[in-house]
Design an enzyme around this catalytic site. Structure first.
Site, PDB file in Angstrom:
ATOM      1  N   CYS B  87      44.092  38.219  37.801  1.00  0.00           N
ATOM      2  CA  CYS B  87      44.708  39.525  37.413  1.00  0.00           C
ATOM      3  C   CYS B  87      45.786  39.202  36.563  1.00  0.00           C
ATOM      4  O   CYS B  87      45.514  39.080  35.325  1.00  0.00           O
ATOM      5  CB  CYS B  87      45.592  39.969  38.842  1.00  0.00           C
ATOM      6  SG  CYS B  87      46.023  41.725  38.933  1.00  0.00           S
ATOM      7  N   HIS B 195      41.066  39.666  43.051  1.00  0.00           N
ATOM      8  CA  HIS B 195      41.932  38.484  43.639  1.00  0.00           C
ATOM      9  C   HIS B 195      40.968  37.865  44.635  1.00  0.00           C
ATOM     10  O   HIS B 195      41.040  38.002  45.888  1.00  0.00           O
ATOM     11  CB  HIS B 195      43.065  39.122  44.390  1.00  0.00           C
ATOM     12  CG  HIS B 195      44.192  39.665  43.386  1.00  0.00           C
ATOM     13  ND1 HIS B 195      45.269  38.985  43.281  1.00  0.00           N
ATOM     14  CD2 HIS B 195      44.348  40.714  42.881  1.00  0.00           C
ATOM     15  CE1 HIS B 195      46.013  39.586  42.289  1.00  0.00           C
ATOM     16  NE2 HIS B 195      45.326  40.865  42.131  1.00  0.00           N
ATOM     17  N   GLU B 197      41.847  34.984  45.893  1.00  0.00           N
ATOM     18  CA  GLU B 197      42.856  34.249  47.254  1.00  0.00           C
ATOM     19  C   GLU B 197      43.044  35.238  48.249  1.00  0.00           C
ATOM     20  O   GLU B 197      43.671  34.685  49.032  1.00  0.00           O
ATOM     21  CB  GLU B 197      44.084  33.772  46.342  1.00  0.00           C
ATOM     22  CG  GLU B 197      45.173  34.756  45.988  1.00  0.00           C
ATOM     23  CD  GLU B 197      44.730  35.822  44.641  1.00  0.00           C
ATOM     24  OE1 GLU B 197      43.663  35.773  44.170  1.00  0.00           O
ATOM     25  OE2 GLU B 197      45.517  36.480  44.188  1.00  0.00           O
TER      26      GLU B 197
END
Lengths: 92, 221
Positions: B87, B195, B197
């Site tokens: 990002c 994202h 994660e």
């Protein structure tokens, strides 16, 4: 009536120079913000606008001795992204 | 596997990345402040997190890319170390020049924050080895400036060299050629807007992001 400062005063006063850096999107790069502004103008009844492109104006108050070449280096290092933007420098 | 997360003022997903890296590698990453000038020795992976950095003044990632630590990150990248930018981290990587192109305001002007479908365009990179080529996965995005832009020659080169790793499989932000994630020439630097994660545990609603880190761990171990 005209009043001239004594020469001793004008000689010691630092000369200040201003630079205006105008950053614009390269042609061909889509500008969704410009388009939204254009749509808003059309919504207000301003029919005479074909296209809107939005850019940035960065004003620099330069210290004595800062040169045009220094401002050019600032543009390359940070103020503009050459991938998507052009820049123009005006010194005054 | 030894990892580090760069911490910029204003980032928030540095903690999400730290949790993911800790959970998956078994070792807590080093959290490196952006004003530092040196990275810990022996790192296998350096991660640049998402979340606004410095409020994204001037351009997204512009200030972060000029932080003192970034000279060390660029040196590590040129040395072949794995770098992952998520990002805002992707935006920072383009601003440093480690990745080509730029990330512009979303075509629809809206902040987009939702799960999106991605297709895996290249499963032969260290970052995508645990995915199948052409597979559709689901990973969340949360960005205002994710509209990937580059000139046609650059886009052709990225596609021709297999450097587009993830593509949006649905309209998201107007990205050129639906690009969601790319690698550098050498294949050791990945930038992506989604994202991974945020999807490493079923408790988060899915594990499609976890495989990116597992693949990296297998590749770098």
């Amino acid at each position: 009536m005209r009043f001239d400062l004594p020469e001793a005063v004008t000689a010691t006063r630092p000369r200040t120079m201003k630079a205006r850096v105008i950053v614009t999107l390269k042609s061909g790069v889509l500008d969704p913000q410009g388009r939204a502004i254009g749509n808003a103008l059309a919504g207000l009844g301003f029919a005479g606008v074909n296209e809107v492109r939005q850019g940035k104006l960065i004003e620099l108050d330069l210290a004595d001795g800062t040169t045009a070449a220094d401002v050019e280096a600032m543009c390359k290092a940070l103020l503009a992204n050459p991938v998507i933007e052009n820049y123009r420098i005006e010194l005054a | 596997m030894k990892t580090a997360v760069i911490v910029f003022p204003g980032s928030n997903c540095d903690r999400d990345l730290a949790v993911a890296l800790h959970e998956i590698t078994g070792t807590a990453p080093a959290m490196v402040w952006h004003r530092d000038t040196e990275l810990p020795d022996g790192l296998d992976l350096i991660a640049l997190p998402g979340g606004f950095s410095y409020g994204d003044y001037l351009r997204s990632g512009a200030m972060a890319a000029r932080s003192p630590i970034m000279a060390a990150v660029v040196a590590a990248a040129n040395d072949g170390r794995a770098i992952l930018g998520v990002c805002n981290g992707f935006q920072v990587l383009t601003e440093t020049g480690l990745l080509p192109g730029a990330l512009m305001r979303n075509a629809g002007l809206d902040f987009v924050c939702r799960d999106v479908a991605l297709s895996v365009a290249n499963s032969q990179t260290a970052f995508s080895a645990r995915y199948d080529a052409g597979e559709t996965i689901r990973i969340p995005v949360a960005h205002h400036d994710g509209n990937y832009a580059a000139d046609d020659a650059t886009l052709d080169r990225l596609e021709g060299e297999g450097r587009v790793v993830f593509r949006y499989a649905e309209p998201v932000n107007g990205s050129a050629r639906d690009i969601a994630g790319i690698v550098n020439d050498a294949g050791n630097v990945l930038g992506m807007m989604p994202h991974p994660e945020r999807l490493i545990d079923t408790a988060q609603g899915g594990t499609d992001g976890r495989r990116l880190f597992e693949g990296l761990m297998a590749a770098l171990a």
